[in-house]
Design a protein around this motif. Sequence first.
Motif, PDB file in Angstrom:
ATOM      1  N   LEU A 137      14.918 -25.791  -7.186  1.00 36.52           N
ATOM      2  CA  LEU A 137      16.053 -25.031  -7.072  1.00 36.52           C
ATOM      3  C   LEU A 137      16.826 -25.465  -8.246  1.00 36.52           C
ATOM      4  N   THR A 138      17.135 -24.668  -9.156  1.00 34.32           N
ATOM      5  CA  THR A 138      17.891 -24.960 -10.238  1.00 34.32           C
ATOM      6  C   THR A 138      19.197 -23.877 -10.339  1.00 34.32           C
ATOM      7  N   GLU A 139      20.123 -24.194 -11.024  1.00 38.70           N
ATOM      8  CA  GLU A 139      21.398 -23.674 -11.046  1.00 38.70           C
ATOM      9  C   GLU A 139      20.937 -22.126 -11.951  1.00 38.70           C
ATOM     10  N   SER A 140      19.956 -22.226 -12.766  1.00 37.81           N
ATOM     11  CA  SER A 140      19.541 -20.937 -13.453  1.00 37.81           C
ATOM     12  C   SER A 140      18.721 -20.213 -12.678  1.00 37.81           C
ATOM     13  N   ARG A 141      17.990 -20.679 -11.616  1.00 34.11           N
ATOM     14  CA  ARG A 141      17.386 -19.712 -10.261  1.00 34.11           C
ATOM     15  C   ARG A 141      18.186 -18.948  -9.746  1.00 34.11           C
ATOM     16  N   ILE A 142      19.558 -19.762  -9.201  1.00 32.98           N
ATOM     17  CA  ILE A 142      20.490 -19.246  -8.398  1.00 32.98           C
ATOM     18  C   ILE A 142      21.265 -18.005  -9.103  1.00 32.98           C
ATOM     19  N   ALA A 143      21.540 -18.221 -10.437  1.00 32.91           N
ATOM     20  CA  ALA A 143      22.138 -17.213 -11.186  1.00 32.91           C
ATOM     21  C   ALA A 143      21.157 -16.196 -11.326  1.00 32.91           C
ATOM     22  N   ASP A 144      19.830 -16.449 -11.436  1.00 32.00           N
ATOM     23  CA  ASP A 144      18.845 -15.158 -11.904  1.00 32.00           C
ATOM     24  C   ASP A 144      18.822 -14.488 -10.509  1.00 32.00           C
ATOM     25  N   ALA A 145      18.886 -15.273  -9.154  1.00 29.99           N
ATOM     26  CA  ALA A 145      18.764 -14.350  -7.938  1.00 29.99           C
ATOM     27  C   ALA A 145      19.950 -13.501  -7.959  1.00 29.99           C
ATOM     28  N   ARG A 146      21.162 -14.046  -8.093  1.00 31.73           N
ATOM     29  CA  ARG A 146      22.374 -13.299  -8.307  1.00 31.73           C
ATOM     30  C   ARG A 146      22.301 -11.835  -8.957  1.00 31.73           C
ATOM     31  N   ASN A 147      21.784 -12.188 -10.276  1.00 35.70           N
ATOM     32  CA  ASN A 147      21.638 -11.234 -11.286  1.00 35.70           C
ATOM     33  C   ASN A 147      20.790 -10.046 -10.756  1.00 35.70           C
ATOM     34  N   ARG A 148      19.674 -10.599 -10.084  1.00 35.12           N
ATOM     35  CA  ARG A 148      18.524  -9.639  -9.574  1.00 35.12           C
ATOM     36  C   ARG A 148      19.202  -8.800  -8.538  1.00 35.12           C
ATOM     37  N   ALA A 149      19.951  -9.599  -7.592  1.00 35.58           N
ATOM     38  CA  ALA A 149      20.342  -8.655  -6.466  1.00 35.58           C
ATOM     39  C   ALA A 149      21.434  -7.775  -7.148  1.00 35.58           C
ATOM     40  N   GLY A 150      22.155  -7.820  -7.995  1.00 33.31           N
ATOM     41  CA  GLY A 150      23.021  -6.979  -8.627  1.00 33.31           C
ATOM     42  C   GLY A 150      22.415  -5.313  -9.099  1.00 33.31           C
ATOM     43  N   ASP A 151      21.118  -5.527  -9.158  1.00 29.48           N
ATOM     44  CA  ASP A 151      20.317  -4.292  -9.315  1.00 29.48           C
ATOM     45  C   ASP A 151      20.258  -3.301  -8.152  1.00 29.48           C
ATOM     46  N   ALA A 171      15.582  -5.852  -0.402  1.00 32.67           N
ATOM     47  CA  ALA A 171      16.579  -4.682  -0.619  1.00 32.67           C
ATOM     48  C   ALA A 171      15.915  -3.189   0.118  1.00 32.67           C
ATOM     49  N   ARG A 172      14.460  -3.175   0.008  1.00 31.37           N
ATOM     50  CA  ARG A 172      13.836  -2.132   0.419  1.00 31.37           C
ATOM     51  C   ARG A 172      13.785  -2.026   1.838  1.00 31.37           C
ATOM     52  N   ALA A 173      13.892  -3.146   2.539  1.00 28.00           N
ATOM     53  CA  ALA A 173      13.611  -3.208   4.029  1.00 28.00           C
ATOM     54  C   ALA A 173      15.084  -3.274   4.661  1.00 28.00           C
ATOM     55  N   GLY A 174      16.175  -2.860   3.801  1.00 22.19           N
ATOM     56  CA  GLY A 174      17.398  -2.673   4.421  1.00 22.19           C
ATOM     57  C   GLY A 174      18.303  -3.862   4.874  1.00 22.19           C
ATOM     58  N   PHE A 175      17.743  -5.252   4.193  1.00 21.07           N
ATOM     59  CA  PHE A 175      18.520  -6.434   4.303  1.00 21.07           C
ATOM     60  C   PHE A 175      19.642  -6.588   3.035  1.00 21.07           C
ATOM     61  N   ASP A 176      20.397  -7.523   2.949  1.00 22.93           N
ATOM     62  CA  ASP A 176      21.273  -7.759   1.982  1.00 22.93           C
ATOM     63  C   ASP A 176      20.654  -8.460   0.963  1.00 22.93           C
ATOM     64  N   PRO A 177      20.356  -7.762  -0.272  1.00 23.57           N
ATOM     65  CA  PRO A 177      19.754  -8.545  -1.583  1.00 23.57           C
ATOM     66  C   PRO A 177      20.400  -9.701  -2.060  1.00 23.57           C
ATOM     67  N   ASN A 178      21.690  -9.848  -1.695  1.00 21.81           N
ATOM     68  CA  ASN A 178      22.226 -11.013  -2.160  1.00 21.81           C
ATOM     69  C   ASN A 178      22.334 -12.233  -1.276  1.00 21.81           C
ATOM     70  N   ALA A 179      21.336 -11.877  -0.305  1.00 25.73           N
ATOM     71  CA  ALA A 179      20.902 -13.319   0.874  1.00 25.73           C
ATOM     72  C   ALA A 179      20.328 -14.275   0.281  1.00 25.73           C
ATOM     73  N   ALA A 180      19.349 -14.070  -0.862  1.00 23.80           N
ATOM     74  CA  ALA A 180      18.531 -14.917  -1.403  1.00 23.80           C
ATOM     75  C   ALA A 180      19.504 -15.943  -2.067  1.00 23.80           C
ATOM     76  N   ALA A 181      20.267 -15.566  -2.958  1.00 25.71           N
ATOM     77  CA  ALA A 181      21.192 -16.484  -3.772  1.00 25.71           C
ATOM     78  C   ALA A 181      22.170 -17.210  -2.933  1.00 25.71           C
ATOM     79  N   SER A 182      22.510 -16.454  -1.728  1.00 19.96           N
ATOM     80  CA  SER A 182      23.471 -17.131  -0.780  1.00 19.96           C
ATOM     81  C   SER A 182      22.875 -18.324  -0.245  1.00 19.96           C
ATOM     82  N   PHE A 183      21.624 -18.134   0.132  1.00 18.85           N
ATOM     83  CA  PHE A 183      21.029 -19.182   0.863  1.00 18.85           C
ATOM     84  C   PHE A 183      20.728 -20.131  -0.249  1.00 18.85           C
ATOM     85  N   PHE A 184      20.063 -20.042  -1.409  1.00 21.51           N
ATOM     86  CA  PHE A 184      19.952 -20.994  -2.382  1.00 21.51           C
ATOM     87  C   PHE A 184      21.245 -21.909  -2.537  1.00 21.51           C
ATOM     88  N   SER A 185      22.595 -21.246  -2.624  1.00 23.33           N
ATOM     89  CA  SER A 185      23.517 -22.029  -2.833  1.00 23.33           C
ATOM     90  C   SER A 185      24.031 -22.951  -1.665  1.00 23.33           C
TER      91      SER A 185
END
Length: 487
Positions: free
Chosen positions: A250-264, A215-229
């Motif tokens: 890679l677990t479902e909880s890890r994907i969900a956690d990445a989505r939640n973190r990107a929401g910040d 996020a600080r570098a100007g990329f989309d923070p949701n990209a981690a969750a999307s690539f996990f998926s």
Amino acid sequence: MRKKFSASLVALSFVLTSSITAVAQDANYSNKNALPEIGVVASDAISLDKEMIVGDAVMRQMRGQSPVISDPVLDEYLQDVGNRLVVHADNAKFPFEFFWVNNDAINAFAFFGGHIGVHTGLMRRAENESELASVLAHEISHVTQRHIARRMQAQQRSSPLALASLIGGVLIAMANPEAGIAAMQAGSAASAQLQIDYTRSNEQEADRIGIAMLARAGFDPNAAASFFSTMAEEYRMVSRPPARLLTHPLTESRIADARNRAGDYPRRYLPINKQFELAKARIKARYSFEPDYAVEYYEAAVEQNVQRSKEASLYGLALAYMRDDKTEKAKKIMDELIAGDSSNLFYLDAMTDIHISLGEPLKAVNLLKPHVTHNPRNQVLALNQANAYISAQNYDEAISLLKDFLLVNKDYQIAHQLMSEAYQKSKRFSQMHQSKAEVYALYGAYNRAVDELQYAYNFAGDDHLIKQRIRARIKQFRDQEERLERL
């Protein structure tokens, strides 16, 4: 060039991984050995200086045994994306080196001294630059938090270099499974790979820090969750997941956690990145596809406009034509592309190869000259210009350019190879052997490097200054070997 000494490096890899079985017995840790969350506390396991030395040794081993790609254009692109992330990283104690491995698996890995390898297969599956950056940010976080060093700290019975050597062997197995199998037989490869599996807390930490960095570098923070998926979906039904999922569960909880973190962080809707699309096209056309299929694929892509970037499709088709010895067709495409973007490094590199292939190296020299004047140490420009000068038999200009480039890029393999070629064609055999020695040293083949320097010494004649320099370099190579032994 690798084939000349690959056998000795396979033997070296086998020696380095001889402690696998003993270390693997300690793979499971109890909660009392939980690792701390502050990466810098691992300094008592291995100092930063030693980490740099070991990382350099592992990198040399990988160059010699795994399919590491030496491609200035792709290297420039990957290093640029990585650097945009590193400037926003905490605890970055040394320069990071990003490199490509020619392997179609979805994988990336980090090891000592800020070295981060990315498989071409991962780039092929990434949908956008933010997804690529999300993987790099994760691996950068493993390095800055010193997760490998912290693992070593918990594993008190293993010496730093023993575990580092083990990791080196496993990394080679990850980058090149065939070489890894040759070096690690008797069923030890699977257990060995577990040695660099990060604990769940390490993975969570790298995800958390990596998404913030993204996020600080100007990329989309949701990209981690999307690539996990993407990875999870692609390999949901297969019996054996790719290396990336074995070493980074890679677990479902890890994907969900990445989505939640990107929401910040605020979501960023970024436009299609042309450089990313060109890099992806280059990987497909040059490394992933066979020549005939590459031509068919990109002809269809151009005709149907199935790619998101028409320029990238045309560029991929030009590269495919070049591999298929259809240089005139490639030139027609590249003339059109470069007319619209005359300073694009991907295009300048392709046009240089085309001019040289058509026997017109001076056209390449003139094409590159204004760009080299403006940016003389850019690796794409400098190395292409040097190659064009060599093809035009202007060896002095090539050597001068390469010397300047190597002042700040002393470990760049292609530069030393071009220098050796220029010296050979200009019949300066002492310097040729010195350049060959540097290439062997980059592969960790110090004995071969010393042999080349001894040949150089014999060609030096009565030039005592050159002889003195050669003796000094021989001593440096031998000292490097001894330094590793003392560790």
